[in-house]
Scaffold this motif. Structure first.
Motif, PDB file in Angstrom:
ATOM      1  N   ASN A   1      14.863 -26.664 -21.586  1.00  0.00           N
ATOM      2  CA  ASN A   1      16.241 -26.199 -21.396  1.00  0.00           C
ATOM      3  C   ASN A   1      16.307 -24.685 -21.276  1.00  0.00           C
ATOM      4  O   ASN A   1      17.064 -24.152 -20.467  1.00  0.00           O
TER       5      ASN A   1
ATOM      6  N   MET B   1      18.526 -20.694 -13.838  1.00  0.00           N
ATOM      7  CA  MET B   1      19.903 -20.766 -13.335  1.00  0.00           C
ATOM      8  C   MET B   1      20.597 -19.414 -13.452  1.00  0.00           C
ATOM      9  O   MET B   1      21.330 -19.003 -12.555  1.00  0.00           O
ATOM     10  N   ARG B   2      20.352 -18.706 -14.548  1.00  0.00           N
ATOM     11  CA  ARG B   2      20.945 -17.376 -14.721  1.00  0.00           C
ATOM     12  C   ARG B   2      20.418 -16.416 -13.655  1.00  0.00           C
ATOM     13  O   ARG B   2      21.173 -15.631 -13.081  1.00  0.00           O
TER      14      ARG B   2
ATOM     15  N   SER C   1      17.716 -22.925 -17.962  1.00  0.00           N
ATOM     16  CA  SER C   1      18.879 -22.036 -18.054  1.00  0.00           C
ATOM     17  C   SER C   1      18.526 -20.613 -17.624  1.00  0.00           C
ATOM     18  O   SER C   1      19.346 -19.928 -17.003  1.00  0.00           O
ATOM     19  N   THR C   2      17.308 -20.163 -17.904  1.00  0.00           N
ATOM     20  CA  THR C   2      16.869 -18.844 -17.439  1.00  0.00           C
ATOM     21  C   THR C   2      16.832 -18.798 -15.916  1.00  0.00           C
ATOM     22  O   THR C   2      17.313 -17.849 -15.301  1.00  0.00           O
TER      23      THR C   2
END
Length: 88
Positions: free
Chosen positions: A64, A71-72, A68-69
Motif C-alpha cells: 500500500n 500515485m502521489r 500510494s507513493t
C-alpha cells in the motif's frame, strides 16, 4: 514498441511492477516493460499474492505504501503538466 508507447514510469530497484493487477482476474498484462540497461526481475506467481501475501498484514502495508507513493508521484506530474511555466 510500435511508436504508440509512452513512458509512464522509470522503475528503480525494489519497485513492484503490476502490483495493481494482483487481485484482478485477467490473464494478460496490459502494459509492457523495457529495460534501458542491465536489469534483474523476479517473476512472482499470482498465487503467491492470493495465497500468502494477501494474508500478511506487513506485506500488505508495504504494498500500500508503494502504490500510494506511485500515485502521489503520478498526481504531482499531472499537476506540473497542467501548471503555468512559472510553477514548473
Amino acid at each position: 514498441m510500435d511508436g504508440d508507447d509512452i513512458i509512464v514510469h522509470f522503475s528503480t530497484p525494489g519497485d513492484l511492477i503490476g502490483v495493481l493487477l494482483f487481485n484482478k482476474t485477467i490473464n494478460e498484462f496490459p502494459v509492457s516493460v523495457v529495460s534501458l540497461g542491465v536489469s534483474q526481475v523476479a517473476l512472482i506467481p499470482k498465487s503467491t499474492y492470493t495465497e500468502i501475501w494477501n494474508n500478511d498484514l506487513e506485506i500488505m502495508k508495504r504494498m500500500n505504501v508503494h502504490v500510494s507513493t506511485r500515485m502521489r508521484l503520478f498526481h504531482n506530474e499531472k499537476i506540473l503538466i497542467k501548471s503555468a511555466l512559472q510553477k514548473k
